[in-house]
Design an enzyme around this catalytic site. Structure first.
Site, PDB file in Angstrom:
ATOM      1  N   ARG A 144      35.257  -3.856 -23.646  1.00  0.00           N
ATOM      2  CA  ARG A 144      34.594  -3.559 -22.742  1.00  0.00           C
ATOM      3  C   ARG A 144      34.712  -4.558 -21.354  1.00  0.00           C
ATOM      4  NH1 ARG A 144      28.806  -2.583 -21.364  1.00  0.00           N
ATOM      5  NH2 ARG A 144      28.973  -1.526 -19.584  1.00  0.00           N
ATOM      6  N   HIS A 170      29.762  -1.704 -12.519  1.00  0.00           N
ATOM      7  CA  HIS A 170      28.980  -2.765 -13.133  1.00  0.00           C
ATOM      8  C   HIS A 170      28.233  -3.564 -11.897  1.00  0.00           C
ATOM      9  CE1 HIS A 170      27.777  -4.667 -17.176  1.00  0.00           C
ATOM     10  NE2 HIS A 170      27.104  -5.228 -16.168  1.00  0.00           N
ATOM     11  N   GLU A 215      23.951   0.849 -16.597  1.00  0.00           N
ATOM     12  CA  GLU A 215      22.559   0.601 -16.527  1.00  0.00           C
ATOM     13  C   GLU A 215      22.031   0.949 -14.986  1.00  0.00           C
ATOM     14  OE1 GLU A 215      21.398  -3.360 -17.754  1.00  0.00           O
ATOM     15  OE2 GLU A 215      21.950  -3.097 -19.651  1.00  0.00           O
ATOM     16  N   ASN A 262      23.006  -0.246 -24.294  1.00  0.00           N
ATOM     17  CA  ASN A 262      22.757  -1.763 -24.235  1.00  0.00           C
ATOM     18  C   ASN A 262      21.276  -2.004 -24.592  1.00  0.00           C
ATOM     19  OD1 ASN A 262      25.256  -1.618 -23.022  1.00  0.00           O
ATOM     20  ND2 ASN A 262      24.373  -2.228 -20.751  1.00  0.00           N
ATOM     21  N   TYR A 274      18.711  -5.019 -26.247  1.00  0.00           N
ATOM     22  CA  TYR A 274      18.573  -6.794 -26.586  1.00  0.00           C
ATOM     23  C   TYR A 274      17.202  -7.019 -27.194  1.00  0.00           C
ATOM     24  CZ  TYR A 274      22.652  -7.371 -23.567  1.00  0.00           C
ATOM     25  OH  TYR A 274      23.913  -7.482 -22.859  1.00  0.00           O
ATOM     26  N   GLU A 332      26.306  -3.049 -25.518  1.00  0.00           N
ATOM     27  CA  GLU A 332      26.013  -4.599 -25.264  1.00  0.00           C
ATOM     28  C   GLU A 332      24.838  -4.841 -26.261  1.00  0.00           C
ATOM     29  OE1 GLU A 332      25.004  -5.658 -21.248  1.00  0.00           O
ATOM     30  OE2 GLU A 332      26.465  -4.724 -20.543  1.00  0.00           O
TER      31      GLU A 332
HETATM   32  C1  FCB Z   1      22.694  -6.529 -19.185  1.00  0.00           C
HETATM   33  C2  FCB Z   1      23.944  -6.409 -18.301  1.00  0.00           C
HETATM   34  C3  FCB Z   1      24.955  -7.427 -18.350  1.00  0.00           C
HETATM   35  C4  FCB Z   1      24.389  -8.609 -18.826  1.00  0.00           C
HETATM   36  C5  FCB Z   1      23.087  -8.546 -19.938  1.00  0.00           C
HETATM   37  C6  FCB Z   1      22.443  -9.725 -20.346  1.00  0.00           C
HETATM   38  O1  FCB Z   1      21.530  -5.771 -18.856  1.00  0.00           O
HETATM   39  O2  FCB Z   1      24.690  -5.348 -18.330  1.00  0.00           O
HETATM   40  O3  FCB Z   1      25.741  -7.554 -17.253  1.00  0.00           O
HETATM   41  O4  FCB Z   1      23.786  -9.372 -17.510  1.00  0.00           O
HETATM   42  O5  FCB Z   1      22.305  -7.671 -19.592  1.00  0.00           O
END
Ligand code: FCB
Length: 456
Positions: free
Chosen positions: A78, A122, A167, A303, A305, A361
């Site tokens: 991607r 992006h 995002e 995405n 985290y 992500e």
């Molecule tokens: C996300 C973004 C990516 C990167 C990660 C850590 O929010 O999409 O570009 O910065 O975080």
């Protein structure tokens, strides 16, 4: 835990990057200036004073990077397309040399049997469009649709999955709300305009895609699909206090529901409309917009985290929240390591839609040591543990019946982490910025093994 965990046969193991974070070559081959090219030159906005002018120099080193992808055994890659490479001033005359770069990249992926997954936006808007108001201007959504249409006609069928935006929350609230990202505007009263125009541009691009019906050039490739990539993080109140619970609900609204509801229910959430209206902030919705925004898409990228804890912010009533650190160990970003963010983000998406989902992500920054003296490997045990636990969470989601089609690690190699510059390393491959040498971290070896055995 079962120690022989297998994934579905066609599970798409991938890695993600973004144009501005890796390409460099910021003014080569006719590329126009983007809002990030402009923004990074403002003193003090990037923590270490670095820029993406060179970044990983991927624009020149993409063949080497493709070989790393092949060696990892990636099933998909991607990346994002830099709009100002294709239309240097946002519209008008396309720049052939810009398109040629992505054609070479995509051909290289096909030669290595890696499915191209392309994001149209992006966060690198052509500066010329920002000069006319950027995403606060409805016209930008129309220009985006033209840019998308051009790509669908030229390379539409060569790309397996098209994502319109990455995002949109970050672009709207960091780009135009608090000014931490390009274009660095602090105009909270404008954010709903930006949100609406981003969503509208998504819908217009989907319409263009459906009208073009891109066909793959090779008969063995499945038809291309279109979707969007959303940031979905779980939000928790810092305490049981009703004000904190309200804060968590409000931020979940702003980051998640403000986008999911229009995309899948063709309306903005009532509680947020009221919240913003009290501050005289409105989305500039015209008749027909919500139908364009909410038309069916083929997949949703997520995405995720970490999770966040929120307390009511008595001093900042606009966003109403103050982040409070959670109890678990943190990454170098200060993000709590919470593998269930995967499960909870997928569940959140499922409240809105039953289309196929991808984790587009997931990954972590840690303060990695330099490569070993023989330059063979970077030992990154924390990232290895992070990836294993989050991939295991994907497996749990699958076991519970979730239609999860793939997992993409953020990121292929250390790169320009926006306002954090080059100071945060998220890669499974180490980038030595002085020499542009790539050195595999232990996590790259582990990820290769996971892909090879299609499981943990
Ligand atoms: C996300 C973004 C990516 C990167 C990660 C850590 O929010 O999409 O570009 O910065 O975080």
């Amino acid at each position: 835990m079962n120690n022989d965990i297998r994934f579905p046969a066609n599970f798409l193991w991938g890695a993600t990057t973004a144009a501005y974070q890796i390409e460099g070559a910021w003014n080569e081959d006719g590329k126009g200036e983007s809002i990030w090219d402009r923004f990074v030159r403002r003193p003090g906005v990037i923590i270490d004073g670095s820029t993406g002018d060179v970044a990983c120099d991927h624009y020149h080193r993409y063949v080497e990077d493709l070989d790393h992808m092949a060696a990892l055994g990636l099933k998909a890659y991607r990346f994002s397309i830099a709009w100002p490479r294709i239309f240097p001033t946002g519209s008008g005359q396309p720049n052939q040399r810009g398109l040629d770069f992505y054609r070479r990249l995509i051909d290289g992926l096909h030669q290595r049997n890696i499915a191209p997954v392309a994001t149209l936006y992006h966060w690198d808007l052509p500066q010329a469009l920002e000069d006319r108001g950027g995403w606060t201007n409805r016209d930008t959504a129309l220009r985006f649709a033209e840019y998308a249409d051009y790509l669908f006609r030229r390379i539409g069928g060569e790309v397996a999955l098209w994502a319109t935006h990455n995002e949109p929350f970050i672009q709207a609230f960091y780009g135009y709300g608090n000014g931490e990202n390009a274009p660095g505007k602090r105009s909270p009263w404008q954010v709903l305009k930006v949100v609406h125009h981003l969503l509208l541009s998504h819908g217009l691009a989907v319409s263009a895609f459906r009208a073009t019906k891109p066909q793959p050039a090779r008969t063995d490739l499945p038809p291309s699909q279109i979707g969007i990539v959303m940031m979905i993080w779980p939000h928790y109140p810092a305490s049981d206090h009703p004000a904190d619970r309200k804060a968590a609900q409000r931020i979940d609204g702003v980051m998640n529901r403000l986008f999911l509801e229009p995309l899948f229910r063709r309306r903005y959430p009532a509680d947020l409309v009221a919240h913003f209206a009290r501050r005289l902030i409105f989305a500039p919705v015209k008749p027909g917009d919500m139908e364009i925004i909410g038309q069916p898409i083929d997949f949703l990228g997520i995405n995720t985290y970490t999770r966040l804890f929120h307390a009511f912010n008595w001093r900042e009533p606009f966003l109403l929240t103050k982040q409070v650190p959670g109890p678990l160990p943190k990454t170098a970003m200060g993000w709590e390591i919470y593998p269930d963010c995967i499960i909870e983000a997928l569940q959140k998406a499922r409240e809105y839609t039953s289309i196929p989902l991808y984790i587009t992500e997931n990954g972590a920054a840690f303060d990695d040591p330099p490569p070993d003296p023989a330059d063979q490997v970077v030992e990154d045990p924390d990232r290895v543990a992070y990836l294993r636990s989050h991939i295991e969470a994907c497996r749990r989601a699958l076991a519970a019946g979730c239609d999860l089609r793939g997992y993409f690690v953020w990121t292929l190699m250390d790169n320009f982490e926006w306002a954090k510059g080059l100071s945060k390393r998220f890669g499974i491959i180490y980038t030595d910025y002085a020499t542009q040498r790539r050195v595999w971290k232990r996590s790259a070896h582990v990820y290769r093994d996971i892909i090879a055995r299609n499981g943990l």
